[in-house]
Motif scaffolding. Structure first.
Motif, PDB file in Angstrom:
ATOM      1  N   ARG A 228       0.847  -1.161  -0.031  1.00  0.00           N
ATOM      2  CA  ARG A 228      -0.125  -0.039   0.005  1.00  0.00           C
ATOM      3  C   ARG A 228       0.977   1.139  -0.050  1.00  0.00           C
ATOM      4  NH1 ARG A 228      -2.869   0.651   5.482  1.00  0.00           N
ATOM      5  NH2 ARG A 228      -0.354   0.864   5.821  1.00  0.00           N
ATOM      6  N   LEU A 254      -3.664   0.507  -5.887  1.00  0.00           N
ATOM      7  CA  LEU A 254      -3.691   0.901  -4.529  1.00  0.00           C
ATOM      8  C   LEU A 254      -5.172   0.759  -3.824  1.00  0.00           C
ATOM      9  CD1 LEU A 254      -2.733   2.609  -2.084  1.00  0.00           C
ATOM     10  CD2 LEU A 254      -3.296   4.776  -3.501  1.00  0.00           C
ATOM     11  N   ALA A 257      -5.092  -2.965  -2.785  1.00  0.00           N
ATOM     12  CA  ALA A 257      -4.500  -2.912  -1.426  1.00  0.00           C
ATOM     13  C   ALA A 257      -5.216  -2.463  -0.235  1.00  0.00           C
ATOM     14  CB  ALA A 257      -3.120  -2.263  -1.450  1.00  0.00           C
ATOM     15  N   HIS A 258      -6.062  -1.363  -0.438  1.00  0.00           N
ATOM     16  CA  HIS A 258      -6.920  -0.791   0.736  1.00  0.00           C
ATOM     17  C   HIS A 258      -8.103  -1.743   0.857  1.00  0.00           C
ATOM     18  CE1 HIS A 258      -5.119   2.970   1.406  1.00  0.00           C
ATOM     19  NE2 HIS A 258      -5.579   3.540   0.291  1.00  0.00           N
TER      20      HIS A 258
END
Length: 266
Positions: A228, A254, A257-258
């Motif tokens: 992240r 991203l 990843a969150h």
């Protein structure tokens, strides 16, 4: 790239003037092909009936390209049979793609080398960037992708525009590497080495590319926090460079990843 608009404006292609009819059908077929519509092939064939002789090789090559996108290598080979690999760079690119999917890497590489300068020239059609992507795929097939990327970095030097073109073209190849037999640990190493080299010569697009690649690899290896952080850094770098492809790709990763970290709002 407004393919829907092109299709609407070429819906009435049966006009009396032969040259105009050809141009309308050609535009319509291109728009259908870009949308992945199998109707592109019969539309190209209709255009062939009205095409001037000098337009035939490139038109036939696009029929072959549509077959390749549909996964039909045999039909693409039949379409390209007898087509001269003249000075039209698009014809050579399609011929190289066909050779690649037939496993003839030497022929594919030779044809790509002959049109690389055209692909990197200012104002070149966006699809010519497939030259760089396909060269990366060949390097991957030979186990030399990281070497190829370092070579590209040296050739691009500190030219931001050229480096951006080169690394945007390698995004797709990197995905094959991430999900193939190489494994994320080796990809992290390659990305780290590439980033160090890019920083040493001041190539910001290459730094952004390497940071994105490392973030992806760390995320896929299970190191979500570091993944992240690297991807957030990549987003910042791509925003600073105003690179559409790199920014969109880094933002998507991203977001993944969150999600994996349970940070759904972010």
């Amino acid at each position: 790239q407004l393919h829907g608009d092109v299709l609407r404006r070429t819906a009435e292609a049966d006009v009396a003037d032969e040259a105009t009819r050809f141009e309308l059908l050609e535009l319509r077929a291109d728009a259908l092909a870009q949308q992945g519509d199998p109707g592109a092939i019969p539309c190209y064939r209709r255009a062939l009936r009205h095409a001037p002789p000098e337009a035939v090789p490139w038109l036939v090559a696009r029929i072959a390209r549509a077959h390749l996108r549909n996964g039909d290598v045999a039909a693409a080979a039949d379409a390209m049979a007898g087509v001269a690999y003249d000075n039209h760079p698009g014809v050579r690119l399609v011929a190289a793609s066909l050779a690649y999917f037939q496993g003839d890497l030497d022929t594919a590489e030779r044809l790509l080398d002959s049109v690389r300068d055209v692909a990197l020239a200012p104002g070149a059609p966006a699809q010519m960037l497939d030259v760089i992507t396909l060269q990366g795929m060949i390097a991957r097939s030979r186990g030399r992708w990281s070497d190829r990327l370092r070579q590209e970095l040296r050739l691009a030097g500190t030219s931001v525009d050229l480096a951006q073109v080169v690394f945007d073209s390698h995004v797709c190849v990197a995905q094959y590497l991430l999900y193939g037999p190489t494994g994320p640990v080796d990809v992290i190493r390659v990305a780290d080495e590439l980033r160090s080299s890019a920083e040493a010569i001041g190539s910001l697009p290459a730094v952004a590319f390497a940071t994105t690649l490392e973030g992806e690899a760390r995320m896929l290896s299970g190191d979500l926090d570091m993944g992240r952080d690297r991807l957030a850094e990549a987003v910042r770098l791509h925003r600073a460079l105003d690179t559409d492809t790199g920014l969109a790709h880094a933002l998507q990763r991203l977001a993944e990843a969150h999600v994996h970290l349970g940070e759904r709002v972010e």
